[in-house]
Design a protein around this motif. Sequence first.
Motif, PDB file in Angstrom:
ATOM      1  N   ILE A  13       1.180  -1.350   0.209  1.00 41.75           N
ATOM      2  CA  ILE A  13      -0.081  -0.105  -0.043  1.00 41.75           C
ATOM      3  C   ILE A  13       0.758   0.954   0.072  1.00 41.75           C
ATOM      4  O   ILE A  13       0.827   2.326  -1.020  1.00 41.75           O
ATOM      5  CB  ILE A  13      -1.092  -0.419   1.085  1.00 41.75           C
ATOM      6  CG1 ILE A  13      -2.391  -1.264   1.238  1.00 41.75           C
ATOM      7  CG2 ILE A  13      -1.999   1.736   1.087  1.00 41.75           C
ATOM      8  CD1 ILE A  13      -3.145  -1.143   2.282  1.00 41.75           C
ATOM      9  N   LEU A  14       1.905   1.616   0.589  1.00 38.57           N
ATOM     10  CA  LEU A  14       2.849   2.444   0.904  1.00 38.57           C
ATOM     11  C   LEU A  14       3.455   2.510  -0.503  1.00 38.57           C
ATOM     12  O   LEU A  14       4.061   3.748  -0.871  1.00 38.57           O
ATOM     13  CB  LEU A  14       3.873   2.369   2.180  1.00 38.57           C
ATOM     14  CG  LEU A  14       3.251   3.243   3.810  1.00 38.57           C
ATOM     15  CD1 LEU A  14       4.094   2.612   4.706  1.00 38.57           C
ATOM     16  CD2 LEU A  14       2.852   3.883   3.746  1.00 38.57           C
ATOM     17  N   MET A  15       3.821   1.808  -0.995  1.00 40.68           N
ATOM     18  CA  MET A  15       4.065   1.433  -2.463  1.00 40.68           C
ATOM     19  C   MET A  15       3.486   2.523  -3.112  1.00 40.68           C
ATOM     20  O   MET A  15       4.309   3.121  -3.815  1.00 40.68           O
ATOM     21  CB  MET A  15       5.711   0.517  -2.788  1.00 40.68           C
ATOM     22  CG  MET A  15       6.081   0.762  -4.178  1.00 40.68           C
ATOM     23  SD  MET A  15       6.230  -0.596  -4.301  1.00 40.68           S
ATOM     24  CE  MET A  15       4.316  -1.988  -5.173  1.00 40.68           C
ATOM     25  N   LEU A  19       4.452   6.502  -4.707  1.00 44.29           N
ATOM     26  CA  LEU A  19       4.744   6.101  -6.038  1.00 44.29           C
ATOM     27  C   LEU A  19       3.591   6.763  -6.982  1.00 44.29           C
ATOM     28  O   LEU A  19       4.486   8.264  -7.286  1.00 44.29           O
ATOM     29  CB  LEU A  19       5.190   4.439  -6.623  1.00 44.29           C
ATOM     30  CG  LEU A  19       6.595   4.097  -6.166  1.00 44.29           C
ATOM     31  CD1 LEU A  19       6.835   3.311  -6.596  1.00 44.29           C
ATOM     32  CD2 LEU A  19       7.546   5.439  -6.389  1.00 44.29           C
ATOM     33  N   GLY A  20       2.538   6.666  -6.576  1.00 43.08           N
ATOM     34  CA  GLY A  20       1.447   7.668  -7.082  1.00 43.08           C
ATOM     35  C   GLY A  20       1.497   8.846  -6.934  1.00 43.08           C
ATOM     36  O   GLY A  20       1.661   9.958  -7.898  1.00 43.08           O
ATOM     37  N   ALA A  21       1.586   9.331  -5.992  1.00 46.41           N
ATOM     38  CA  ALA A  21       1.719  10.778  -5.387  1.00 46.41           C
ATOM     39  C   ALA A  21       2.759  11.334  -5.758  1.00 46.41           C
ATOM     40  O   ALA A  21       3.060  12.695  -5.915  1.00 46.41           O
ATOM     41  CB  ALA A  21       1.653  10.653  -3.432  1.00 46.41           C
ATOM     42  N   GLY A 112       7.750   5.500  -0.924  1.00 48.06           N
ATOM     43  CA  GLY A 112       7.611   4.087  -2.214  1.00 48.06           C
ATOM     44  C   GLY A 112       8.779   3.538  -2.524  1.00 48.06           C
ATOM     45  O   GLY A 112       8.265   2.142  -1.865  1.00 48.06           O
ATOM     46  N   VAL A 113       9.721   4.353  -2.347  1.00 42.98           N
ATOM     47  CA  VAL A 113      11.303   3.013  -2.959  1.00 42.98           C
ATOM     48  C   VAL A 113      11.662   2.837  -1.867  1.00 42.98           C
ATOM     49  O   VAL A 113      11.450   1.436  -1.726  1.00 42.98           O
ATOM     50  CB  VAL A 113      12.239   4.080  -3.702  1.00 42.98           C
ATOM     51  CG1 VAL A 113      13.590   4.068  -3.340  1.00 42.98           C
ATOM     52  CG2 VAL A 113      11.666   4.508  -4.566  1.00 42.98           C
ATOM     53  N   LEU A 114      11.494   3.499  -0.484  1.00 43.57           N
ATOM     54  CA  LEU A 114      12.421   2.346   0.915  1.00 43.57           C
ATOM     55  C   LEU A 114      10.768   1.024   0.908  1.00 43.57           C
ATOM     56  O   LEU A 114      10.964   0.589   1.763  1.00 43.57           O
ATOM     57  CB  LEU A 114      11.327   4.103   1.709  1.00 43.57           C
ATOM     58  CG  LEU A 114      12.278   2.893   3.934  1.00 43.57           C
ATOM     59  CD1 LEU A 114      13.868   2.624   3.122  1.00 43.57           C
ATOM     60  CD2 LEU A 114      12.044   4.008   4.498  1.00 43.57           C
TER      61      LEU A 114
END
Length: 127
Positions: A13-15, A19-21, A112-114
Amino acid sequence: MNAALLVGAITEILMWVGLGAAVLFGALALIARLADGTWAPIRAVVMDEALRWFGDDGVHTAPLTPELRAAANGDELEAFHRVGTAGDVRLDERSPLPRLLGGVALACGGVGVLALVVQIVTMVSTG
């Protein structure tokens, strides 16, 4: 529920959200930068509660705001004029909005990357 599944769900979900944001805020930063236009440095003179300066296409006039008056050095002022407009003057060449939006895009992309890295490490370690 298994801890690896929970970590996998949260990082997924966080990814995607991060990335979308990042894409959204990056696009907004680009739009804000393009909409801000080009600003050229000027040396203006304070005369009769107005700023006056010579441009490529003649003499320009802009109203003297309290902020511009405070920044004036005597009767002269170093400022920036928006190219193609009659009287847009400000003290800074760049607007802070594109920089703010770009910073938010970088922060969201970092999240997102993390999250992606944590997801891969969790997947490999429980593999």
